[in-house]
Design a protein around this motif. Structure first.
Motif, PDB file in Angstrom:
ATOM      1  N   TYR A  16       0.819  -1.207   0.000  1.00  0.00           N
ATOM      2  CA  TYR A  16       0.000   0.000   0.000  1.00  0.00           C
ATOM      3  C   TYR A  16       0.859   1.265   0.000  1.00  0.00           C
ATOM      4  O   TYR A  16       0.568   2.214  -0.728  1.00  0.00           O
ATOM      5  N   THR A  17       1.933   1.279   0.772  1.00  0.00           N
ATOM      6  CA  THR A  17       2.798   2.462   0.832  1.00  0.00           C
ATOM      7  C   THR A  17       3.543   2.670  -0.485  1.00  0.00           C
ATOM      8  O   THR A  17       3.728   3.802  -0.919  1.00  0.00           O
ATOM      9  N   PHE A  31      -8.957  11.457  -6.969  1.00  0.00           N
ATOM     10  CA  PHE A  31      -9.642  12.062  -5.823  1.00  0.00           C
ATOM     11  C   PHE A  31     -10.348  13.350  -6.229  1.00  0.00           C
ATOM     12  O   PHE A  31     -11.505  13.579  -5.863  1.00  0.00           O
ATOM     13  N   GLU A  32      -9.683  14.199  -6.986  1.00  0.00           N
ATOM     14  CA  GLU A  32     -10.298  15.447  -7.434  1.00  0.00           C
ATOM     15  C   GLU A  32     -11.514  15.185  -8.311  1.00  0.00           C
ATOM     16  O   GLU A  32     -12.542  15.854  -8.192  1.00  0.00           O
ATOM     17  N   ALA A  49     -18.342  15.274   0.275  1.00  0.00           N
ATOM     18  CA  ALA A  49     -17.476  14.098   0.128  1.00  0.00           C
ATOM     19  C   ALA A  49     -16.129  14.379   0.776  1.00  0.00           C
ATOM     20  O   ALA A  49     -15.603  15.481   0.702  1.00  0.00           O
ATOM     21  N   THR A  50     -15.571  13.367   1.410  1.00  0.00           N
ATOM     22  CA  THR A  50     -14.296  13.520   2.094  1.00  0.00           C
ATOM     23  C   THR A  50     -13.287  12.523   1.553  1.00  0.00           C
ATOM     24  O   THR A  50     -13.632  11.611   0.802  1.00  0.00           O
ATOM     25  N   GLU A  51     -12.060  12.691   1.973  1.00  0.00           N
ATOM     26  CA  GLU A  51     -10.986  11.792   1.548  1.00  0.00           C
ATOM     27  C   GLU A  51     -11.219  10.377   2.077  1.00  0.00           C
ATOM     28  O   GLU A  51     -10.930   9.399   1.396  1.00  0.00           O
ATOM     29  N   SER A  52     -11.794  10.275   3.274  1.00  0.00           N
ATOM     30  CA  SER A  52     -12.066   8.946   3.824  1.00  0.00           C
ATOM     31  C   SER A  52     -13.128   8.219   3.014  1.00  0.00           C
ATOM     32  O   SER A  52     -13.073   6.990   2.875  1.00  0.00           O
ATOM     33  N   PHE A  54     -13.459   8.516  -0.204  1.00  0.00           N
ATOM     34  CA  PHE A  54     -12.726   8.083  -1.389  1.00  0.00           C
ATOM     35  C   PHE A  54     -11.933   6.809  -1.099  1.00  0.00           C
ATOM     36  O   PHE A  54     -11.972   5.850  -1.858  1.00  0.00           O
ATOM     37  N   TYR A  55     -11.212   6.784   0.014  1.00  0.00           N
ATOM     38  CA  TYR A  55     -10.368   5.633   0.349  1.00  0.00           C
ATOM     39  C   TYR A  55     -11.168   4.432   0.838  1.00  0.00           C
ATOM     40  O   TYR A  55     -10.658   3.325   0.865  1.00  0.00           O
ATOM     41  N   PHE A  56     -12.447   4.656   1.238  1.00  0.00           N
ATOM     42  CA  PHE A  56     -13.282   3.547   1.673  1.00  0.00           C
ATOM     43  C   PHE A  56     -13.421   2.502   0.568  1.00  0.00           C
ATOM     44  O   PHE A  56     -13.393   1.309   0.822  1.00  0.00           O
TER      45      PHE A  56
END
Length: 75
Positions: A16-17, A31-32, A49-52, A54-56
């Motif tokens: 992931y990293t 994301f944008e 909408a939030t970043e979390s 998106f990553y969900f």
């Protein structure tokens, strides 16, 4: 995580990293695009909408909102 190239069908396996480091610009573009899409929905105005969010569902969002030649095959 296994990524596959749409053009060459090459596969790579990354942690992931490593994925975040190598595809930082593609993740930002996806994301944008995700934020623009979600905020355009009239029923979604109250909950921005939030970043979390998106990553969900990173696999679907990266594959559908990103403009990369690579897509996430499996997490």
């Amino acid at each position: 995580m296994i990524l596959k190239n749409k053009r060459t069908r090459e596969r790579i396996q990354l942690s992931y990293t490593e994925f975040q480091a190598r595809f930082a610009q593609d993740i930002q573009t996806a994301f944008e695009s995700y934020i623009k899409n979600e905020n355009a929905k009239p029923y979604f105005k109250a909950n921005k909408a939030t970043e979390s969010d998106f990553y969900f569902d990173l696999q679907w969002n990266f594959n559908h909102f990103g403009m990369s030649n690579w897509y996430i095959e499996t997490l």
